[in-house]
Design an enzyme around this catalytic site. Structure first.
Site, PDB file in Angstrom:
ATOM      1  N   LYS A  14       2.230  -3.701   6.632  1.00  0.00           N
ATOM      2  CA  LYS A  14       2.530  -3.908   4.797  1.00  0.00           C
ATOM      3  C   LYS A  14       4.141  -3.703   4.717  1.00  0.00           C
ATOM      4  O   LYS A  14       4.549  -4.291   4.068  1.00  0.00           O
ATOM      5  CB  LYS A  14       1.871  -2.709   4.301  1.00  0.00           C
ATOM      6  CG  LYS A  14       0.348  -3.084   4.251  1.00  0.00           C
ATOM      7  CD  LYS A  14      -0.192  -3.856   3.533  1.00  0.00           C
ATOM      8  CE  LYS A  14      -1.629  -4.376   3.222  1.00  0.00           C
ATOM      9  NZ  LYS A  14      -1.959  -5.347   2.623  1.00  0.00           N
ATOM     10  N   TYR A  74      -1.475  -1.096  10.920  1.00  0.00           N
ATOM     11  CA  TYR A  74      -1.758  -1.497   9.735  1.00  0.00           C
ATOM     12  C   TYR A  74      -0.798  -1.438   8.581  1.00  0.00           C
ATOM     13  O   TYR A  74      -0.180  -2.316   8.010  1.00  0.00           O
ATOM     14  CB  TYR A  74      -3.123  -1.044   9.274  1.00  0.00           C
ATOM     15  CG  TYR A  74      -3.416  -0.941   7.991  1.00  0.00           C
ATOM     16  CD1 TYR A  74      -3.862  -2.361   7.177  1.00  0.00           C
ATOM     17  CD2 TYR A  74      -3.067  -0.101   6.997  1.00  0.00           C
ATOM     18  CE1 TYR A  74      -3.631  -2.455   5.567  1.00  0.00           C
ATOM     19  CE2 TYR A  74      -3.202  -0.232   5.536  1.00  0.00           C
ATOM     20  CZ  TYR A  74      -3.526  -1.214   5.050  1.00  0.00           C
ATOM     21  OH  TYR A  74      -3.723  -1.330   3.750  1.00  0.00           O
ATOM     22  N   SER A 124       0.909  -1.186  -0.125  1.00  0.00           N
ATOM     23  CA  SER A 124      -0.045   0.146   0.068  1.00  0.00           C
ATOM     24  C   SER A 124       0.958   1.380   0.070  1.00  0.00           C
ATOM     25  O   SER A 124       2.173   1.284   0.658  1.00  0.00           O
ATOM     26  CB  SER A 124      -0.923   0.144   1.451  1.00  0.00           C
ATOM     27  OG  SER A 124      -1.407   1.309   1.583  1.00  0.00           O
TER      28      SER A 124
END
Ligand code: UD1
Length: 345
Positions: A157, A153, A129
């Site tokens: 990634k 979060y 992302s």
């Protein structure tokens, strides 16, 4: 050449579009999904859009009790490689429950790595992302920009990208692409698959779509005092079908690469639109009113980010093709044909 490809999270929003494109490109697909944030109906819809071989393994990649079975299934399938999309993705929840995010997202990646090693299928496209860029770069952002996520979060990634780099360094048989998505929106033009949030949507487009259909009263615009052209946040929205096509291109590209390759590649349109521009475009596409109110900034948000998508064009011969109008029209078709998502009868 037709391949056997594992798609983890293949019933989800992005995964379902990726599965359709892989099947349409002639590949056989094994979806691994536990339906924690997706619906079994998505699998039926994928089959309607793209007839072909598609197997389903309903298991949790992060559950240690499922790991051996997953490893065996991937071996039996005769996998040539995988697209890894399974994971949790709610920023706010990740701040509240970091351990859950680290164990689920990183645990899932590690199980998949073990399975691909066992199957000797060491080609992997990872769903990363633009969140890995934090707020440290000038726009447009290139792949060699500073990284540093601002929430658990985002850190999952970034950590998975790093884990994959270590693995490819240690074992030269691996070939890996980390695709850094900007803001995926829209839906398949058939209106059969699309984004179906479990709860109150966190992201802009699903929220706007639910206001347009009448499920929510009004949109809350998080801040109109940013240093952007109308004061609202600017993002690089990319049609999910363009994004899905990028995965097929990335897998094709990997096939022609020498072992040991690892690349981070942005998938974005390279253009930024503000929240209010997105609202206007959606209003035109849906012909519905979209009431909104301006509120305070959302914690952790940044003013503006959009991609330099030149590397994807150069290496993968890929660029985003669909306009903001098409993103809105397709998102609206999905929402209006399925007012309650996959739970619509
Ligand atoms: C968010 C995540 C990002 C994640 C991505 C996944 C945050 C801070 N970032 O990106 O880590 O990778 O989703 O899709 O959550 N907006 C509103 N009202 C809303 C929702 C959003 O005004 O109800 C605004 C936001 O302030 C932002 C823009 O719309 O300016 C886009 O927001 P969103 O769709 O949530 O995406 P990101 O924040 O870019």
């Amino acid at each position: 050449m037709a391949k056997n490809l594992v798609v983890t999270g293949g019933a989800g929003y992005i995964g379902s579009h990726v599965a359709v494109d892989l099947i349409n490109a002639g590949h056989d697909v094994l979806i691994i999904d536990n339906f924690v944030n997706s619906h079994p109906k998505a699998i039926e819809r994928i089959k309607e859009i793209a007839p072909g071989r598609i197997d389903l393994l309903e298991r949790d990649l992060a559950n240690a009790d499922h790991a051996d079975e997953i490893v065996d299934a991937i071996k039996t399938f005769g996998a040539d490689g995988a697209v890894h999309l399974a994971g949790l993705k709610a920023v706010g929840e990740s701040v509240e429950k970091p351990a859950k995010y680290y164990s689920t997202n990183i645990g899932s990646a590690l199980t998949l790595i073990r399975a691909l090693e066992a199957a000797n299928a060491k080609s992997l496209v990872f769903s990363s992302s633009a969140t890995v860029y934090g707020d440290y770069n000038d726009n447009p952002v290139t792949e060699d920009g500073e990284t540093g996520a601002t929430n658990p979060y985002g850190r999952t990634k970034l950590f998975i990208e790093e884990i994959l780099k270590d693995i490819a360094r240690a074992d030269n048989d691996w070939k890996i692409v980390n695709l850094r998505y900007f803001n995926p929106v829209g839906a398949h033009p058939s209106g059969k698959i699309g984004e179906d949030p479990n709860d109150i949507p966190n992201n802009l487009f699903p929220y706007i779509a639910q206001v347009a259909i009448g499920r929510r009263e009004k949109l809350t615009v998080f801040g109109n005092d940013y240093a952007t052209r109308d004061g609202t946040g600017v993002r690089d929205y990319i049609h999910v079908c363009d994004l899905a096509r990028g995965h097929v291109k990335a897998l094709d590209w990997l096939s022609g690469q020498k072992n040991g390759v690892v690349k981070d590649i942005n998938l974005g349109a390279g253009v930024g639109y503000s929240v209010l521009e997105a609202v206007s475009a959606f209003k035109r596409a849906s012909n519905r009113d979209i009431p909104y109110e301006i509120a305070a900034r959302r914690e952790g948000d940044i003013a503006e980010i959009y991609a330099d998508a030149g590397l994807a064009n150069e290496l993968l011969n890929w660029k985003a093709e669909k306009s903001l109008e098409e993103m809105c029209a397709d998102h609206w078709r999905w929402q209006s044909q399925n007012p309650n998502g996959y739970k619509t009868d």
